[in-house]
Design a protein around this motif. Structure first.
Motif, short mmCIF file in Angstrom:
data_model
loop_
_atom_site.label_atom_id
_atom_site.label_comp_id
_atom_site.label_asym_id
_atom_site.label_seq_id
_atom_site.Cartn_x
_atom_site.Cartn_y
_atom_site.Cartn_z
N GLN A 13 0.84 -1.20 0.00
CA GLN A 13 0.00 0.00 0.00
C GLN A 13 0.87 1.25 0.00
OE1 GLN A 13 -2.69 -0.37 3.38
NE2 GLN A 13 -4.28 -1.21 2.04
N PRO A 88 2.11 5.34 -5.45
CA PRO A 88 1.62 4.60 -6.62
C PRO A 88 2.49 4.81 -7.86
CG PRO A 88 -0.22 5.54 -5.43
CD PRO A 88 1.03 6.08 -4.78
N SER A 123 -0.30 0.25 -4.28
CA SER A 123 -1.73 0.57 -4.40
C SER A 123 -2.04 1.84 -3.62
CB SER A 123 -2.57 -0.58 -3.88
OG SER A 123 -2.34 -0.80 -2.51
#
Length: 124
Positions: A13, A88, A123
């Motif tokens: 993440q 990201p 992500s």
């Protein structure tokens, strides 16, 4: 010949961390400059970071400065890329590359040996 094998990629993440490893076999790896490049889908391969054979000289592209740290353990024939505060836009296949003759560390043309790459996906 130098054979390079990357590992440590994965899915994380945003804000997380990963550590990539580049393990080398073959000729005396300790005398080589080693770099990390990355390539995102639809984009050209870009320089990320490099380290001289002594480990004293390190280089980073602006977008990763302060977040990524490159290091090496010549006794283990391994170079690492510690990646923190991932974003990201760091998503890409990361490649390890090595050369024993260098004039421009950020140029992929300077590197003789390449690994197969490891996928890093961040992500949001």
């Amino acid at each position: 010949q130098v054979r390079l094998v990357e590992s440590g990629g994965g899915l994380v993440q945003a804000g997380g961390s990963l550590r990539l490893s580049c393990a080398a076999s073959g000729r005396t790896f300790s005398k080589y400059v080693v770099a990390w490049f990355r390539q995102a889908p639809g984009k050209e391969r870009e320089f990320v970071s490099a380290i001289t054979w002594t480990g004293v000289g390190t280089y980073y592209t602006n977008s990763v400065e302060g977040r990524f740290t490159i290091s090496r353990e010549n006794a283990k024939n391994t170079v690492y890329l510690q990646m923190n505060s991932l974003k990201p836009e760091d998503t890409a296949v990361y490649y390890c590359a090595a050369t024993n003759t260098i004039t421009e560390v950020a140029s992929s043309l300077e590197y003789n040996y390449w690994g197969q790459g490891t996928q890093v996906t961040v992500s949001s």
